[in-house]
Write a protein that holds these residues in place. Structure first.
Motif, PDB file in Angstrom:
ATOM      1  N   ILE A  20       0.754  -1.215  -0.328  1.00  0.00           N
ATOM      2  CA  ILE A  20      -0.454   0.007   0.388  1.00  0.00           C
ATOM      3  C   ILE A  20       1.230   1.346  -0.460  1.00  0.00           C
ATOM      4  N   ALA A  21       2.138   1.174   0.735  1.00  0.00           N
ATOM      5  CA  ALA A  21       2.646   3.246   1.417  1.00  0.00           C
ATOM      6  C   ALA A  21       3.454   2.451  -0.369  1.00  0.00           C
ATOM      7  N   ASP A  22       3.447   1.265  -1.489  1.00  0.00           N
ATOM      8  CA  ASP A  22       4.420   1.330  -2.175  1.00  0.00           C
ATOM      9  C   ASP A  22       3.964   2.303  -3.200  1.00  0.00           C
ATOM     10  N   GLY A  23       2.674   1.785  -3.666  1.00  0.00           N
ATOM     11  CA  GLY A  23       1.672   1.990  -4.337  1.00  0.00           C
ATOM     12  C   GLY A  23       1.950   1.612  -5.497  1.00  0.00           C
ATOM     13  N   SER A  24       2.377   1.328  -6.269  1.00  0.00           N
ATOM     14  CA  SER A  24       2.362   0.797  -7.310  1.00  0.00           C
ATOM     15  C   SER A  24       1.799  -1.059  -8.268  1.00  0.00           C
ATOM     16  N   PHE A  25       1.658  -1.080  -6.840  1.00  0.00           N
ATOM     17  CA  PHE A  25       0.711  -2.856  -7.087  1.00  0.00           C
ATOM     18  C   PHE A  25      -0.106  -2.683  -7.347  1.00  0.00           C
ATOM     19  N   VAL A  26      -0.541  -3.302  -8.236  1.00  0.00           N
ATOM     20  CA  VAL A  26      -1.549  -3.725  -9.861  1.00  0.00           C
ATOM     21  C   VAL A  26      -2.725  -4.963  -8.883  1.00  0.00           C
ATOM     22  N   MET A  27      -3.440  -4.173  -8.652  1.00  0.00           N
ATOM     23  CA  MET A  27      -4.726  -5.760  -8.268  1.00  0.00           C
ATOM     24  C   MET A  27      -5.097  -6.364  -9.402  1.00  0.00           C
ATOM     25  N   ASP A  28      -5.005  -8.034  -9.873  1.00  0.00           N
ATOM     26  CA  ASP A  28      -6.005  -8.567 -11.101  1.00  0.00           C
ATOM     27  C   ASP A  28      -6.997  -8.914 -10.660  1.00  0.00           C
ATOM     28  N   SER A  29      -8.319  -9.273 -10.838  1.00  0.00           N
ATOM     29  CA  SER A  29      -9.092  -9.892 -10.578  1.00  0.00           C
ATOM     30  C   SER A  29      -9.047 -10.921 -10.893  1.00  0.00           C
ATOM     31  N   ASP A  30      -8.884 -11.409 -12.706  1.00  0.00           N
ATOM     32  CA  ASP A  30      -9.227 -12.263 -13.444  1.00  0.00           C
ATOM     33  C   ASP A  30      -7.821 -13.036 -12.406  1.00  0.00           C
ATOM     34  N   ASP A  31      -6.603 -12.436 -12.398  1.00  0.00           N
ATOM     35  CA  ASP A  31      -5.752 -14.359 -12.121  1.00  0.00           C
ATOM     36  C   ASP A  31      -6.340 -14.789 -10.839  1.00  0.00           C
ATOM     37  N   ALA A  32      -6.560 -13.307 -10.181  1.00  0.00           N
ATOM     38  CA  ALA A  32      -7.206 -13.742  -8.412  1.00  0.00           C
ATOM     39  C   ALA A  32      -8.543 -15.171  -8.981  1.00  0.00           C
ATOM     40  N   ALA A  33      -9.059 -14.782  -9.856  1.00  0.00           N
ATOM     41  CA  ALA A  33     -10.581 -15.558 -10.581  1.00  0.00           C
ATOM     42  C   ALA A  33      -9.774 -16.615 -10.606  1.00  0.00           C
ATOM     43  N   ARG A  34      -8.515 -16.837 -11.150  1.00  0.00           N
ATOM     44  CA  ARG A  34      -8.395 -18.624 -11.437  1.00  0.00           C
ATOM     45  C   ARG A  34      -7.526 -19.129 -10.892  1.00  0.00           C
ATOM     46  N   ALA A  35      -6.996 -18.398  -9.842  1.00  0.00           N
ATOM     47  CA  ALA A  35      -6.510 -18.352  -8.609  1.00  0.00           C
ATOM     48  C   ALA A  35      -7.848 -20.069  -8.189  1.00  0.00           C
ATOM     49  N   LEU A  36      -8.717 -19.170  -7.628  1.00  0.00           N
ATOM     50  CA  LEU A  36      -9.816 -19.492  -7.138  1.00  0.00           C
ATOM     51  C   LEU A  36      -9.758 -20.594  -7.772  1.00  0.00           C
ATOM     52  N   ALA A  37      -9.843 -21.219  -9.271  1.00  0.00           N
ATOM     53  CA  ALA A  37     -10.870 -22.403  -9.203  1.00  0.00           C
ATOM     54  C   ALA A  37      -9.876 -23.173 -10.202  1.00  0.00           C
ATOM     55  N   ALA A  38      -8.431 -22.678  -9.520  1.00  0.00           N
ATOM     56  CA  ALA A  38      -7.673 -23.704  -9.615  1.00  0.00           C
ATOM     57  C   ALA A  38      -7.694 -24.413  -8.591  1.00  0.00           C
ATOM     58  N   LEU A  39      -7.746 -23.776  -7.397  1.00  0.00           N
ATOM     59  CA  LEU A  39      -8.032 -24.330  -5.894  1.00  0.00           C
ATOM     60  C   LEU A  39      -8.998 -25.511  -5.354  1.00  0.00           C
ATOM     61  N   ARG A  40      -9.724 -25.067  -6.456  1.00  0.00           N
ATOM     62  CA  ARG A  40     -11.603 -25.505  -6.381  1.00  0.00           C
ATOM     63  C   ARG A  40     -11.207 -26.900  -6.958  1.00  0.00           C
ATOM     64  N   SER A  41     -10.436 -26.577  -7.770  1.00  0.00           N
ATOM     65  CA  SER A  41     -10.572 -27.828  -8.683  1.00  0.00           C
ATOM     66  C   SER A  41     -10.137 -29.154  -8.045  1.00  0.00           C
ATOM     67  N   ALA A  42      -9.433 -28.457  -6.989  1.00  0.00           N
ATOM     68  CA  ALA A  42      -8.269 -29.802  -6.062  1.00  0.00           C
ATOM     69  C   ALA A  42      -8.677 -30.290  -5.551  1.00  0.00           C
ATOM     70  N   ALA A  43     -10.157 -29.590  -4.639  1.00  0.00           N
ATOM     71  CA  ALA A  43     -10.484 -29.368  -3.089  1.00  0.00           C
ATOM     72  C   ALA A  43     -11.986 -29.656  -3.538  1.00  0.00           C
ATOM     73  N   PRO A  44     -12.644 -29.490  -4.148  1.00  0.00           N
ATOM     74  CA  PRO A  44     -14.723 -28.483  -4.087  1.00  0.00           C
ATOM     75  C   PRO A  44     -14.974 -27.989  -2.969  1.00  0.00           C
ATOM     76  N   ALA A  45     -15.083 -29.244  -2.195  1.00  0.00           N
ATOM     77  CA  ALA A  45     -15.420 -29.083  -0.955  1.00  0.00           C
ATOM     78  C   ALA A  45     -14.372 -28.894   0.121  1.00  0.00           C
ATOM     79  N   ARG A  46     -13.291 -27.674  -0.222  1.00  0.00           N
ATOM     80  CA  ARG A  46     -13.136 -26.931   0.568  1.00  0.00           C
ATOM     81  C   ARG A  46     -12.883 -24.860   0.088  1.00  0.00           C
ATOM     82  N   ALA A  47     -13.885 -24.816  -0.736  1.00  0.00           N
ATOM     83  CA  ALA A  47     -13.739 -23.552  -1.656  1.00  0.00           C
ATOM     84  C   ALA A  47     -13.870 -22.604  -0.353  1.00  0.00           C
ATOM     85  N   VAL A  48     -14.122 -22.108   0.712  1.00  0.00           N
ATOM     86  CA  VAL A  48     -14.488 -21.564   1.495  1.00  0.00           C
ATOM     87  C   VAL A  48     -13.189 -21.274   1.772  1.00  0.00           C
TER      88      VAL A  48
END
Length: 202
Positions: free
Chosen positions: A78-106
């Motif tokens: 936050i202090a640096d301020g240059s980081f870019v949040m990309d929700s496409d990548d975050a959604a792909r990550a949740l999909a990947a984790l869900r694929s490995a353990a669907p019952a543990r999605a939460v």
């Protein structure tokens, strides 16, 4: 009936709601829970975090209401301020984790949030998912391969469409879905007791 939990791993309010969501899931083991990525920072909203001037104030309010802590590594981003949040990548990550353990999605969604908000790790970096998966006892290599695959991108796009079809406009949103009927149980912030009362009224 099932619960549909629409979140964004880059949303501070979703981070604050994770404990409530875990408690609700634990209290209602007979209710299936679907964790869906909403897509907060996509398109023109993928800009350096300094462009979101409200972040510090919002984080203070989130901590006050929910008790979650924002780690020093995240605070440095936050202090640096240059980081870019990309929700496409975050959604792909949740999909990947869900694929490995669907019952543990939460649980795995909460792990993603902690990786960013506690540990300051980028949710666009495959190494982040290698660590999250390994810490969760999953096949880290398989999770990373899925994250980098076209299937993950398709899953992310499907999540965004599902959130839109459900009429979700803010994150997190927790819905009780029964056939074509969707009832809002929480938006932004709620306690587990509040969610329980709304569920009992259905």
């Amino acid at each position: 009936m099932q619960l549909v939990y629409v979140l964004d791993a880059y949303c501070g309010w979703s981070y604050g709601f994770a404990r409530t969501m875990a408690t609700v899931a634990d209290r209602h083991p007979g209710l299936p829970v679907e964790a869906v990525s909403g897509g907060l920072f996509t398109g023109a909203r993928r800009v350096p975090i300094r462009e979101f001037g409200y972040v510090r104030g919002a984080n203070a309010r989130i901590s006050e209401l929910t008790g979650v802590e924002f780690g020093p590594a995240y605070e440095r981003l936050i202090a640096d301020g240059s980081f870019v949040m990309d929700s496409d990548d975050a959604a792909r990550a949740l999909a990947a984790l869900r694929s490995a353990a669907p019952a543990r999605a939460v649980e795995l969604a909460a792990d993603l949030q902690q990786a960013f908000y506690r540990d300051g790790l980028s949710l666009s970096d495959p190494d982040t998912y290698r660590k999250v998966a390994a810490d969760a006892g999953l096949d880290a290599g398989a999770v990373v391969r899925y994250f980098e695959s076209p299937a993950a991108a398709a899953d992310a796009a499907a999540d965004f469409r599902r959130a839109a079809r459900l009429g979700v406009e803010g994150f997190p949103t927790l819905l009780a879905v029964d056939g074509r009927r969707a009832t809002v149980l929480a938006v932004g912030h709620a306690t587990a007791a509040e969610v329980d009362r709304r569920l009992a009224a259905l």
